[in-house]
Write a protein that holds these residues in place. Structure first.
Motif, PDB file in Angstrom:
ATOM      1  N   LEU A 144       0.838  -1.203   0.000  1.00 20.13           N
ATOM      2  CA  LEU A 144       0.000   0.000   0.000  1.00 20.13           C
ATOM      3  C   LEU A 144       0.874   1.256   0.000  1.00 20.13           C
ATOM      4  N   GLU A 145       1.924   1.255   0.793  1.00 18.81           N
ATOM      5  CA  GLU A 145       2.811   2.414   0.834  1.00 18.81           C
ATOM      6  C   GLU A 145       3.491   2.646  -0.512  1.00 18.81           C
ATOM      7  N   LYS A 146       3.807   1.582  -1.212  1.00 17.74           N
ATOM      8  CA  LYS A 146       4.377   1.732  -2.556  1.00 17.74           C
ATOM      9  C   LYS A 146       3.371   2.401  -3.482  1.00 17.74           C
ATOM     10  N   ARG A 147       2.091   2.043  -3.343  1.00 17.02           N
ATOM     11  CA  ARG A 147       1.046   2.718  -4.129  1.00 17.02           C
ATOM     12  C   ARG A 147       0.989   4.202  -3.793  1.00 17.02           C
ATOM     13  N   LEU A 148       1.123   4.518  -2.506  1.00 13.95           N
ATOM     14  CA  LEU A 148       1.065   5.921  -2.080  1.00 13.95           C
ATOM     15  C   LEU A 148       2.216   6.731  -2.669  1.00 13.95           C
ATOM     16  N   ALA A 149       3.366   6.108  -2.793  1.00 13.52           N
ATOM     17  CA  ALA A 149       4.557   6.810  -3.271  1.00 13.52           C
ATOM     18  C   ALA A 149       4.735   6.722  -4.784  1.00 13.52           C
ATOM     19  N   GLU A 150       3.794   6.052  -5.468  1.00  8.85           N
ATOM     20  CA  GLU A 150       3.874   5.930  -6.923  1.00  8.85           C
ATOM     21  C   GLU A 150       3.992   7.315  -7.556  1.00  8.85           C
ATOM     22  N   ALA A 154      12.662   9.750  -5.045  1.00  6.76           N
ATOM     23  CA  ALA A 154      13.136   9.649  -3.663  1.00  6.76           C
ATOM     24  C   ALA A 154      13.171  11.010  -2.985  1.00  6.76           C
ATOM     25  N   ARG A 155      13.547  12.031  -3.718  1.00  6.09           N
ATOM     26  CA  ARG A 155      13.635  13.371  -3.140  1.00  6.09           C
ATOM     27  C   ARG A 155      12.255  13.916  -2.767  1.00  6.09           C
ATOM     28  N   ALA A 156      11.290  13.726  -3.653  1.00  6.91           N
ATOM     29  CA  ALA A 156       9.923  14.190  -3.372  1.00  6.91           C
ATOM     30  C   ALA A 156       9.335  13.427  -2.187  1.00  6.91           C
ATOM     31  N   GLU A 157       9.544  12.118  -2.159  1.00  7.12           N
ATOM     32  CA  GLU A 157       9.034  11.327  -1.034  1.00  7.12           C
ATOM     33  C   GLU A 157       9.662  11.777   0.279  1.00  7.12           C
ATOM     34  N   ALA A 158      10.970  11.998   0.284  1.00  6.08           N
ATOM     35  CA  ALA A 158      11.648  12.466   1.496  1.00  6.08           C
ATOM     36  C   ALA A 158      11.105  13.827   1.921  1.00  6.08           C
ATOM     37  N   SER A 159      10.832  14.691   0.955  1.00  2.12           N
ATOM     38  CA  SER A 159      10.292  16.014   1.252  1.00  2.12           C
ATOM     39  C   SER A 159       8.902  15.919   1.889  1.00  2.12           C
ATOM     40  N   ILE A 160       8.063  15.044   1.359  1.00  3.88           N
ATOM     41  CA  ILE A 160       6.720  14.864   1.912  1.00  3.88           C
ATOM     42  C   ILE A 160       6.802  14.269   3.312  1.00  3.88           C
ATOM     43  N   ARG A 161       7.662  13.281   3.502  1.00  5.79           N
ATOM     44  CA  ARG A 161       7.829  12.693   4.835  1.00  5.79           C
ATOM     45  C   ARG A 161       8.302  13.747   5.837  1.00  5.79           C
ATOM     46  N   ARG A 162       9.245  14.561   5.431  1.00  6.87           N
ATOM     47  CA  ARG A 162       9.760  15.619   6.288  1.00  6.87           C
ATOM     48  C   ARG A 162       8.644  16.618   6.627  1.00  6.87           C
TER      49      ARG A 162
END
Length: 176
Positions: A144-150, A154-162
């Motif tokens: 499910l998390e892979k679907r969310l990060a589709e 990596a940079r955008a995902e790290a930015s959203i997590r931050r």
């Protein structure tokens, strides 16, 4: 009480969309205020609700709910937590966590041990069965998390997590 001026209360978009028969049509996710024009808080809640419902459906045949998954996850990450600690970490009420803990203990997924110093505090840890159950759940949640990060690099995902972590950090004093 003062009355708001019309320019404050009047929306730029029509307040409601009607169907041919005059009934109000509820916008789908992504439309109107449920889309990019919506309030951030609402959009976060809408996204959370969608993720939680999908997770509930994903874990249903394992007999695990989203709150149970959260409790198992926190006990794996931080063995020996008290029920109160679990409630704080999972954003659940102590009463809800009490029910979840009793059910997980009954099912053999967790075990209680008294605190070594404060004997009245109960500490909870996963059993081998709980670890196996969490592993099965985690495989599905990772999908499910892979679907969310589709579509995110990596940079955008790290930015959203931050950004999400910063929201929690910045607003934590408001929760007291």
């Amino acid at each position: 009480m003062t009355r708001k001026t019309a320019d404050i209360t009047r929306s730029k978009a029509p307040r409601k969309a009607s169907t041919d028969d005059g009934a109000v049509r509820v916008p789908a996710p992504g439309e109107g205020k449920r889309g990019e024009d919506g309030y951030l808080g609402y959009l976060l809640r809408q996204a959370h609700a969608a993720v939680r419902l999908t997770m509930e459906r994903t874990l249903a045949d394992l007999g695990v709910t989203s709150p149970q998954f959260a409790v198992l996850t926190m006990l794996k990450a931080y063995p020996g937590l008290s029920g109160a600690d679990v409630a704080r970490l999972t954003f659940l009420t102590p009463q809800t966590v009490g029910v979840i803990i009793r059910n997980l203990e009954r099912d053999g997924a967790i075990v209680m041990t008294p605190h070594p110093v404060h004997g009245r505090i109960q500490q909870w840890t996963l059993t081998a069965r709980g670890t196996t159950l969490l592993k099965a759940c985690r495989e599905r949640v990772i999908a499910l998390e892979k679907r969310l990060a589709e579509g995110l690099d990596a940079r955008a995902e790290a930015s959203i997590r931050r950004w999400l972590a910063n929201i929690a950090t910045e607003l934590q004093d408001d929760q007291a």
